[in-house]
Each structure stands twice: as C-alpha cells, then as structure tokens.
Design a protein around this motif. Structure first.
Motif, PDB file in Angstrom:
ATOM      1  N   VAL A  77      -1.874 -24.726 -15.978  1.00  0.00           N
ATOM      2  CA  VAL A  77      -2.134 -22.913 -15.639  1.00  0.00           C
ATOM      3  C   VAL A  77      -3.096 -22.302 -16.519  1.00  0.00           C
ATOM      4  CG1 VAL A  77      -0.400 -20.756 -15.857  1.00  0.00           C
ATOM      5  CG2 VAL A  77       0.673 -23.072 -15.561  1.00  0.00           C
ATOM      6  N   THR A  78      -3.572 -21.703 -15.341  1.00  0.00           N
ATOM      7  CA  THR A  78      -4.531 -20.603 -16.068  1.00  0.00           C
ATOM      8  C   THR A  78      -4.808 -19.580 -15.803  1.00  0.00           C
ATOM      9  OG1 THR A  78      -6.699 -22.475 -15.998  1.00  0.00           O
ATOM     10  CG2 THR A  78      -8.014 -20.325 -16.086  1.00  0.00           C
ATOM     11  N   GLY A  79      -5.106 -18.107 -16.616  1.00  0.00           N
ATOM     12  CA  GLY A  79      -4.877 -16.749 -16.016  1.00  0.00           C
ATOM     13  C   GLY A  79      -3.703 -16.489 -16.038  1.00  0.00           C
ATOM     14  N   GLU A  80      -3.372 -15.372 -15.250  1.00  0.00           N
ATOM     15  CA  GLU A  80      -1.949 -14.890 -14.758  1.00  0.00           C
ATOM     16  C   GLU A  80      -1.589 -15.601 -13.392  1.00  0.00           C
ATOM     17  OE1 GLU A  80      -1.582 -10.163 -16.420  1.00  0.00           O
ATOM     18  OE2 GLU A  80      -3.317 -10.794 -15.752  1.00  0.00           O
ATOM     19  N   VAL A  81      -0.103 -16.321 -13.869  1.00  0.00           N
ATOM     20  CA  VAL A  81       0.097 -16.404 -12.388  1.00  0.00           C
ATOM     21  C   VAL A  81       1.453 -16.324 -12.475  1.00  0.00           C
ATOM     22  CG1 VAL A  81       1.175 -18.665 -11.178  1.00  0.00           C
ATOM     23  CG2 VAL A  81      -1.307 -18.732 -12.500  1.00  0.00           C
ATOM     24  N   MET A  82       2.412 -15.129 -11.331  1.00  0.00           N
ATOM     25  CA  MET A  82       3.559 -14.802 -11.633  1.00  0.00           C
ATOM     26  C   MET A  82       4.411 -14.829 -11.083  1.00  0.00           C
ATOM     27  SD  MET A  82       3.034 -11.919 -13.462  1.00  0.00           S
ATOM     28  CE  MET A  82       4.517 -11.082 -13.419  1.00  0.00           C
ATOM     29  N   LEU A  83       6.165 -15.163 -11.395  1.00  0.00           N
ATOM     30  CA  LEU A  83       6.708 -15.801 -10.779  1.00  0.00           C
ATOM     31  C   LEU A  83       7.841 -14.966  -9.938  1.00  0.00           C
ATOM     32  CD1 LEU A  83       9.366 -18.809 -11.490  1.00  0.00           C
ATOM     33  CD2 LEU A  83       9.752 -17.423 -11.399  1.00  0.00           C
ATOM     34  N   TYR A  84       7.815 -15.020  -8.760  1.00  0.00           N
ATOM     35  CA  TYR A  84       9.257 -13.860  -8.643  1.00  0.00           C
ATOM     36  C   TYR A  84      10.263 -14.651  -8.154  1.00  0.00           C
ATOM     37  CZ  TYR A  84       5.017 -11.232  -8.312  1.00  0.00           C
ATOM     38  OH  TYR A  84       3.700 -10.142  -8.379  1.00  0.00           O
ATOM     39  N   PRO A  85      11.250 -14.316  -9.471  1.00  0.00           N
ATOM     40  CA  PRO A  85      12.469 -15.799  -8.774  1.00  0.00           C
ATOM     41  C   PRO A  85      13.347 -15.220  -7.650  1.00  0.00           C
ATOM     42  CG  PRO A  85      12.620 -14.340 -11.054  1.00  0.00           C
ATOM     43  CD  PRO A  85      11.676 -13.447 -10.555  1.00  0.00           C
ATOM     44  N   ALA A  86      13.835 -16.597  -6.660  1.00  0.00           N
ATOM     45  CA  ALA A  86      15.272 -15.771  -5.316  1.00  0.00           C
ATOM     46  C   ALA A  86      15.250 -15.421  -6.540  1.00  0.00           C
ATOM     47  CB  ALA A  86      14.834 -17.605  -5.011  1.00  0.00           C
ATOM     48  N   ARG A  87      16.363 -15.837  -7.057  1.00  0.00           N
ATOM     49  CA  ARG A  87      18.144 -15.081  -7.551  1.00  0.00           C
ATOM     50  C   ARG A  87      17.631 -13.946  -7.947  1.00  0.00           C
ATOM     51  NH1 ARG A  87      20.850 -19.937 -10.917  1.00  0.00           N
ATOM     52  NH2 ARG A  87      21.047 -21.635  -9.346  1.00  0.00           N
ATOM     53  N   GLY A  88      16.765 -13.288  -8.472  1.00  0.00           N
ATOM     54  CA  GLY A  88      16.370 -12.352  -8.690  1.00  0.00           C
ATOM     55  C   GLY A  88      16.183 -11.935  -9.930  1.00  0.00           C
ATOM     56  N   GLY A  89      15.734 -10.664 -10.714  1.00  0.00           N
ATOM     57  CA  GLY A  89      15.046 -10.294 -11.695  1.00  0.00           C
ATOM     58  C   GLY A  89      14.209 -10.042 -12.295  1.00  0.00           C
ATOM     59  N   GLU A  90      13.242  -9.485 -13.243  1.00  0.00           N
ATOM     60  CA  GLU A  90      11.947  -9.582 -14.013  1.00  0.00           C
ATOM     61  C   GLU A  90      10.820 -10.449 -13.368  1.00  0.00           C
ATOM     62  OE1 GLU A  90      10.912  -6.819 -13.867  1.00  0.00           O
ATOM     63  OE2 GLU A  90      13.025  -5.687 -13.777  1.00  0.00           O
ATOM     64  N   PRO A  91      10.232 -10.454 -12.613  1.00  0.00           N
ATOM     65  CA  PRO A  91       8.540 -11.201 -12.620  1.00  0.00           C
ATOM     66  C   PRO A  91       8.259 -11.591 -13.908  1.00  0.00           C
ATOM     67  CG  PRO A  91       8.517  -9.106 -11.201  1.00  0.00           C
ATOM     68  CD  PRO A  91       9.880  -8.664 -11.624  1.00  0.00           C
ATOM     69  N   ARG A  92       7.683 -12.736 -13.856  1.00  0.00           N
ATOM     70  CA  ARG A  92       7.850 -13.335 -15.190  1.00  0.00           C
ATOM     71  C   ARG A  92       6.692 -14.081 -14.795  1.00  0.00           C
ATOM     72  NH1 ARG A  92       9.415 -17.969 -16.227  1.00  0.00           N
ATOM     73  NH2 ARG A  92      10.878 -19.349 -15.263  1.00  0.00           N
ATOM     74  N   GLN A  93       5.237 -14.135 -16.310  1.00  0.00           N
ATOM     75  CA  GLN A  93       4.257 -14.519 -15.828  1.00  0.00           C
ATOM     76  C   GLN A  93       4.096 -16.277 -16.724  1.00  0.00           C
ATOM     77  OE1 GLN A  93       0.832 -12.953 -18.031  1.00  0.00           O
ATOM     78  NE2 GLN A  93       0.244 -15.129 -18.048  1.00  0.00           N
ATOM     79  N   LEU A  94       4.142 -16.935 -15.665  1.00  0.00           N
ATOM     80  CA  LEU A  94       4.349 -18.611 -16.130  1.00  0.00           C
ATOM     81  C   LEU A  94       4.358 -19.130 -17.187  1.00  0.00           C
ATOM     82  CD1 LEU A  94       4.391 -20.062 -12.112  1.00  0.00           C
ATOM     83  CD2 LEU A  94       6.842 -20.125 -13.709  1.00  0.00           C
ATOM     84  N   GLN A  95       4.022 -20.172 -17.735  1.00  0.00           N
ATOM     85  CA  GLN A  95       3.748 -20.873 -19.190  1.00  0.00           C
ATOM     86  C   GLN A  95       2.977 -21.856 -18.185  1.00  0.00           C
ATOM     87  OE1 GLN A  95       1.868 -19.065 -21.195  1.00  0.00           O
ATOM     88  NE2 GLN A  95       3.269 -17.775 -20.607  1.00  0.00           N
ATOM     89  N   SER A  96       2.735 -23.027 -18.871  1.00  0.00           N
ATOM     90  CA  SER A  96       2.424 -24.674 -18.038  1.00  0.00           C
ATOM     91  C   SER A  96       4.728 -25.027 -18.971  1.00  0.00           C
ATOM     92  CB  SER A  96       1.064 -25.294 -19.444  1.00  0.00           C
ATOM     93  OG  SER A  96       0.572 -25.131 -18.564  1.00  0.00           O
ATOM     94  N   GLY A  97       4.848 -26.228 -18.404  1.00  0.00           N
ATOM     95  CA  GLY A  97       6.016 -26.585 -18.601  1.00  0.00           C
ATOM     96  C   GLY A  97       7.405 -26.000 -18.026  1.00  0.00           C
ATOM     97  N   ASP A  98       7.152 -24.886 -17.301  1.00  0.00           N
ATOM     98  CA  ASP A  98       8.041 -23.753 -16.896  1.00  0.00           C
ATOM     99  C   ASP A  98       8.571 -24.331 -15.175  1.00  0.00           C
ATOM    100  OD1 ASP A  98       7.838 -21.893 -18.742  1.00  0.00           O
ATOM    101  OD2 ASP A  98       7.117 -20.493 -17.700  1.00  0.00           O
ATOM    102  N   ALA A  99       9.646 -24.520 -14.758  1.00  0.00           N
ATOM    103  CA  ALA A  99      11.060 -25.074 -14.298  1.00  0.00           C
ATOM    104  C   ALA A  99      10.375 -23.774 -12.809  1.00  0.00           C
ATOM    105  CB  ALA A  99      12.330 -25.081 -14.233  1.00  0.00           C
ATOM    106  N   VAL A 100      10.562 -24.695 -11.337  1.00  0.00           N
ATOM    107  CA  VAL A 100      10.317 -23.590 -11.001  1.00  0.00           C
ATOM    108  C   VAL A 100      12.410 -23.930  -9.569  1.00  0.00           C
ATOM    109  CG1 VAL A 100       9.171 -22.438  -8.509  1.00  0.00           C
ATOM    110  CG2 VAL A 100       7.828 -23.323 -10.283  1.00  0.00           C
ATOM    111  N   ALA A 101      12.189 -23.101  -9.262  1.00  0.00           N
ATOM    112  CA  ALA A 101      13.584 -22.871  -8.472  1.00  0.00           C
ATOM    113  C   ALA A 101      12.729 -23.092  -6.504  1.00  0.00           C
ATOM    114  CB  ALA A 101      14.566 -22.221  -8.890  1.00  0.00           C
ATOM    115  N   PHE A 102      13.891 -23.423  -5.897  1.00  0.00           N
ATOM    116  CA  PHE A 102      14.453 -23.487  -4.853  1.00  0.00           C
ATOM    117  C   PHE A 102      14.246 -21.754  -4.638  1.00  0.00           C
ATOM    118  CE2 PHE A 102      17.263 -26.437  -3.057  1.00  0.00           C
ATOM    119  CZ  PHE A 102      16.286 -27.679  -3.214  1.00  0.00           C
ATOM    120  N   GLY A 103      13.447 -21.500  -3.441  1.00  0.00           N
ATOM    121  CA  GLY A 103      12.774 -19.818  -3.326  1.00  0.00           C
ATOM    122  C   GLY A 103      12.461 -18.822  -4.448  1.00  0.00           C
TER     123      GLY A 103
END
Length: 364
Positions: A88-114
C-alpha cells in the motif's frame, strides 16, 4: 481522512456487489446435495436437508449440472482464505459492502465480498487471493471486489471484479480444470481469463483498454467477443464492440545507470510511440513509488539508498501500452571520504648527525 466517493455512488456500487458469507458451488455432472455435503461439510448427515432449506429447494432432486448452490462458510470443513492487500502506497480507501464508515487501508488488511477499493492520484495497492492471483491497483482507480477465490483446492470458484475507472494489472494463476474463472467487468466490456498476465484500464470516457502480456484474454462487448493473445491488445469504447487485436509496441531497449547521486534511464524512441509510461517500484516490497508519462526516452531522478525496479512501456496512438521493459537496480551509499593525510613527522636527522660528529671529535 479524505473520502472521494459520494454516498449515492457508494450505495449504487455496493448494493449489487455484496454476495454475503456464502460459498457458491456450481453443480457438476453426477452431483447431488448428499455428495456436496459428503465432500465439503463438517456435518454431512444433517447438511443436505439444511442445505435444501437454505437454498429454498422444494425438490432437491430437480437440481441439474450448472445450477449454483449457496453454502454457508461456517458449514465447511476447510475454512476460507481471505483476500488481503499489501504494497500500500498513499491513501487507499475501503468502502465496506456491509456498511459502516469508509476507512484507509493498511498492508495486511482483509477485503470482503463486495468491498470497493479506491486509490488516490498518487496511491496504489496490491490485492492477493488464496490461489496466489494478484491484482495491482494503480493510482486514481476504483475497483469493486464482487467475488473471489477463497480456497486452494475447490473447483468452480470464480473471481469477479468491477473496474469502474483507472488501471489494474492482473496476474492470474492458471486453473486447468476451470473455464474462464477470473472476470473483470468495466462499464463497457468484460474481460475473462483462465490464467494469464494482462492490464485493464477505463478512462474518463469509459473506454476499456486491454493489453495482454502473456496467455489469452477474452474481451466481450456489444455482442462481440475478441480473443486477445499475449503480445496483443484491444479497446472497446462505450456502447461499441472491441476493435480487432492490435500488436503491442515492442519493449523499449532501456539502459539504466545508478550512482549515489542520481539514477538515469535512457531508451531509443519508437516511431509509432506517442508517449512512454514509466513506473518505479521499491524492492522487495513491490510498492509503486512514482508514475510518469514521458514524451522522450530520458528519465532522471535522485533516489535514497535502496533496491528498485523500473518499468517502461511505449504508448501508441490508441492509448494502448506496449510490452514491458523491466530493469532492477540499486542505489548504494556515497563512498566514504578519503582519509586525511597524516602530518609529516619532524625529522631529527640533523641533530643526531651533529651529536655523532661531536662524539667523534672528542674521541680523537
């Protein structure tokens, strides 16, 4: 923390993407609910009845090859391997499919369906799946991870992504027993592969470009399918069929010289190239450090001590990027300054000569 997606766009993207915590199994000839439960479930004796109810099947015997079953992950013997991000370099945002606040990704974070992933203008990340397939998400991109492979040895699992804009590089692990099991949808086309290395991009006009480095990619749009072999590319403008395959421009013959002061890369220009794309990666992490579009075959930059990998590709008049030219190099520390010369020692030769002469005279 900055959020780039509007709420309306986010809801539109995620409402159709989330597939839940189910494993989707496509029935093969000879399959039945009992056989599926025997092969995959922790409790096969009770699984088949519960599986029928879970899928709303009034008559389980009506199932046919090609039908899909939803199996809760918690019922399976083998637990899934999540998709994760790194480099991960710089600002990479994750928008959860299940809802909730968007968050900035860090190396090692998991990504879910959707989940939707968005990179800023100078940001990037690499997405890894259970079968070692990789998707490198380049700057200013928006990717929705609709579904992905979560097991190492289960057939009929598919990876489905949606590239809304930007650029990705895919390295897909071959699966000999599957048909095209890795699909990327764009606003105007779909690219399907079994195993290969290729690039896919969507620009502001929603034109899809596909460049194949190795293997084959099937690109379809407006009822027309093109088989793009390694070394060729195609593009599909919105609401138009893909063009006939175009041969990639050759890899630039790059030469790199590195010192402790700077790095210089040069290559001969090509008559059919309108520009060149350059990307610099750190080694061994593989983080994209910088990206530049150049009109000439020259690049120079001051870099800190470390190991690097440089990529240059020629771009043709259609915006299609050519074959890859990679070069690995290192920037070493500046050599230490030479030691200062030692001061000359004062000579006492004249004194000892005088003393010796005096002693000789006295002896006489």
């Amino acid at each position: 923390m900055r959020v780039w997606l509007s709420t309306a766009m986010l809801l539109c993207l995620l409402s159709t993407a989330w597939a839940g915590d189910d494993w989707h199994y496509t029935l093969r000839p000879g399959d039945s609910l009992w056989k599926v439960c025997q092969q995959f479930a922790q409790s096969p004796q009770t699984c088949w009845g519960e599986l029928a109810r879970y899928n709303g099947l009034d008559n389980p015997h009506s199932l046919r090859p090609g039908n899909a079953l939803r199996v809760p992950i918690s019922w399976l013997k083998e637990k899934p391997i999540p998709a994760t991000v790194d480099a991960v370099t710089g600002e990479v945002m994750l928008y959860p499919a299940r809802g909730g606040e968007p968050r900035q990704l860090q190396s090692g974070d998991a990504v879910a369906f959707g989940d939707a992933l968005e990179t800023a203008a100078k940001s990037s990340a690499r997405l890894r799946f259970a079968d070692q397939s990789e998707v490198y998400i380049k700057p200013a991109s928006l990717l929705v991870v609709s579904r992905y492979r979560r097991f190492l040895d289960k057939q009929n699992e598919r990876t489905e992504l949606r590239l809304q804009r930007g650029n990705i590089r895919n390295s897909v692990t071959p699966r000999q027993s599957d048909e095209a099991s890795f699909e990327v949808y764009t606003p105007g086309a779909v690219a399907a592969v079994r195993g290969t290395e290729y690039y896919l991009s969507v620009d502001g006009a929603e034109t899809t470009r596909n460049e194949v480095i190795d293997g084959r990619v099937d690109v379809g749009a407006r009822g027309t399918d093109r088989q793009i072999e390694g070394g060729y590319a195609t593009l599909a403008r919105l609401d138009e069929a893909p063009i006939e395959p175009v041969e990639l421009l050759p890899a630039p013959a790059m030469e790199v010289s590195a010192s402790h002061t700077d790095v210089v890369a040069v290559w001969p220009t090509q008559a059919k190239a309108s520009a060149y794309l350059l990307e610099l990666y750190s080694q061994p992490a593989g983080r994209l450090l910088t990206q530049a579009h150049l009109s000439t075959g020259h690049w120079q930059k001051d870099l800190p001590t470390g190991d690097y990998r440089l990529l240059v590709r020629a771009i043709d008049e259609n915006g299609l990027r050519g074959q890859e030219s990679w070069h690995v190099f290192s920037v070493t520390p500046a050599p230490p300054p030479p030691p200062e010369p030692e001061p000359e020692k004062e000579s006492h030769w004249d004194l000892w000569a005088f003393v010796g002469a005096a002693a000789l005279l006295l002896a006489l």
